[in-house]
Design an enzyme around this catalytic site. Structure first.
Site, PDB file in Angstrom:
ATOM      1  N   ASP A   4       0.996  -1.460  -0.260  1.00 25.36           N
ATOM      2  CA  ASP A   4       0.228   0.378  -0.188  1.00 25.36           C
ATOM      3  C   ASP A   4       1.433   1.324   0.026  1.00 25.36           C
ATOM      4  O   ASP A   4       1.848   1.241   0.593  1.00 25.36           O
ATOM      5  CB  ASP A   4      -1.238   0.415   1.619  1.00 25.36           C
ATOM      6  CG  ASP A   4      -2.669  -0.930   0.623  1.00 25.36           C
ATOM      7  OD1 ASP A   4      -2.098  -0.951  -0.159  1.00 25.36           O
ATOM      8  OD2 ASP A   4      -2.478  -1.118   2.335  1.00 25.36           O
ATOM      9  N   ARG A  17      -1.361  -0.875  -8.546  1.00 30.58           N
ATOM     10  CA  ARG A  17      -2.790  -0.717  -8.409  1.00 30.58           C
ATOM     11  C   ARG A  17      -3.627   1.378  -8.278  1.00 30.58           C
ATOM     12  O   ARG A  17      -1.682   1.524  -7.571  1.00 30.58           O
ATOM     13  CB  ARG A  17      -3.518  -1.079  -6.955  1.00 30.58           C
ATOM     14  CG  ARG A  17      -5.019  -0.849  -6.461  1.00 30.58           C
ATOM     15  CD  ARG A  17      -4.988  -0.409  -4.612  1.00 30.58           C
ATOM     16  NE  ARG A  17      -4.586  -1.934  -4.426  1.00 30.58           N
ATOM     17  CZ  ARG A  17      -4.212  -2.184  -3.182  1.00 30.58           C
ATOM     18  NH1 ARG A  17      -4.262  -0.860  -2.490  1.00 30.58           N
ATOM     19  NH2 ARG A  17      -4.658  -3.223  -2.679  1.00 30.58           N
TER      20      ARG A  17
END
Length: 308
Positions: free
Chosen positions: A132, A185
């Site tokens: 992340d 992502r």
């Protein structure tokens, strides 16, 4: 909207409020829509149910900014357990990890070592680790860790990263990551950033997201586009169709509990969809960032809270 966003992001850092909500029944009732539960088994049960709908899953054990190496290794152990469980249950799932939860602020070397071990485990179980992205102060070190781990022998393709479209620097970062063959992502971004580093207006963020999304679907690498914005999704779909890009070449990602109708519709249209499923007792900062990201969720939560 901007005022609400700033307010919820500020509240995400409020420690007394965090302690109250994470330890109260009120907090448990509030978080049930967006959090799979407190334990890994709760998240695994949700993953099985979501998979039965033809939707893939990313599992996230909530937590960030640990204060000791012991805490970092304990957090990593949860992810090692998840990787084994994913393999044992044949789930269509992978894991999503924050570097600060792996000890980044204590020692970048510690965090990198833990991520490398997780990537090796993911490779051995045919899974995948997504790192992340946190606030912009950590963007470069996060990129550096992921690029080094990805370059290790045998780990190419086992680790990926998140890029936030609201940062000015993101196009250059995407270009470098594509050259390295790293899966991305793409999201809009959920932190409060100064106008010196991030686009201040939604229209600018949306335009940058779409530009980067086109770069990703044009790439030979399998990437993920994380948004609930139906207008952006429709523009990506139209671009892919015009460019004769197969829907299986990329995936849309959404949050657990948000736009379930849209998730199901995309699956029925032949697109791959993955749902981000968070769990754990340290849910408060994540929850507040979700409210900041989509203030309409506040009305939804209030309506359901007082009904129950």
């Amino acid at each position: 909207m901007q005022f609400l966003r700033s307010t919820f992001i500020a509240l995400s850092h409020n420690r007394p409020l965090r302690r109250f909500f994470e330890q109260s029944r009120v907090g448990t009732r509030l978080n049930a829509r967006f959090i799979a539960g407190m334990q890994p088994e709760d998240a695994l049960r949700v993953a099985e149910a979501v998979n039965r709908q033809g939707i893939a899953v990313t599992l996230d054990s909530l937590g960030e900014s640990v204060t000791s190496p012991t805490e970092a290794h304990r957090a990593a152990d949860i992810y090692h357990h998840l990787l084994d469980s994913i393999a044992e249950r044949s789930l269509d799932a992978n894991i999503s990890v924050k570097l600060t939860q792996m000890g980044l602020k204590l020692s970048p070397d510690l965090a990198e070592s833990i991520v490398e071990n997780l990537a090796q485990h993911a490779r051995s179980t045919r899974s995948f680790v997504r790192i992340d992205m946190e606030d912009s102060r950590l963007t470069q070190v996060t990129l550096d860790v992921v690029r080094r781990v990805h370059a290790h022998a045998g780990l190419r393709g086992a680790v990926g990263i998140v890029i936030q479209a609201y940062l000015y620097r993101s196009q250059a970062d995407v270009e470098q990551l594509l050259a390295d063959g790293i899966r991305i992502r793409l999201c809009k971004g959920a932190y409060s950033e100064p106008p010196e580093v991030a686009f201040p207006r939604k229209t600018e963020v949306d335009a940058h997201f779409l530009r980067l999304a086109k770069m990703l679907v044009d790439s030979p690498i399998y990437h993920a586009l994380a948004t609930h914005d139906e207008t952006l999704i429709d523009k990506v779909k139209a671009y892919a169709k015009e460019a004769a890009i197969d829907p299986s070449h990329f995936e849309f990602q959404m949050l657990y509990g948000v736009r379930r109708d849209l998730q199901r519709r995309l699956v029925s249209e032949g697109y791959r969809v993955r749902v981000y499923v968070p769990f754990g007792s340290e849910w408060y900062p994540y929850f507040m960032r979700r409210l900041a990201e989509r203030p309409a969720n506040v009305i939804f939560l209030a309506r359901n809270f007082f009904r129950s």
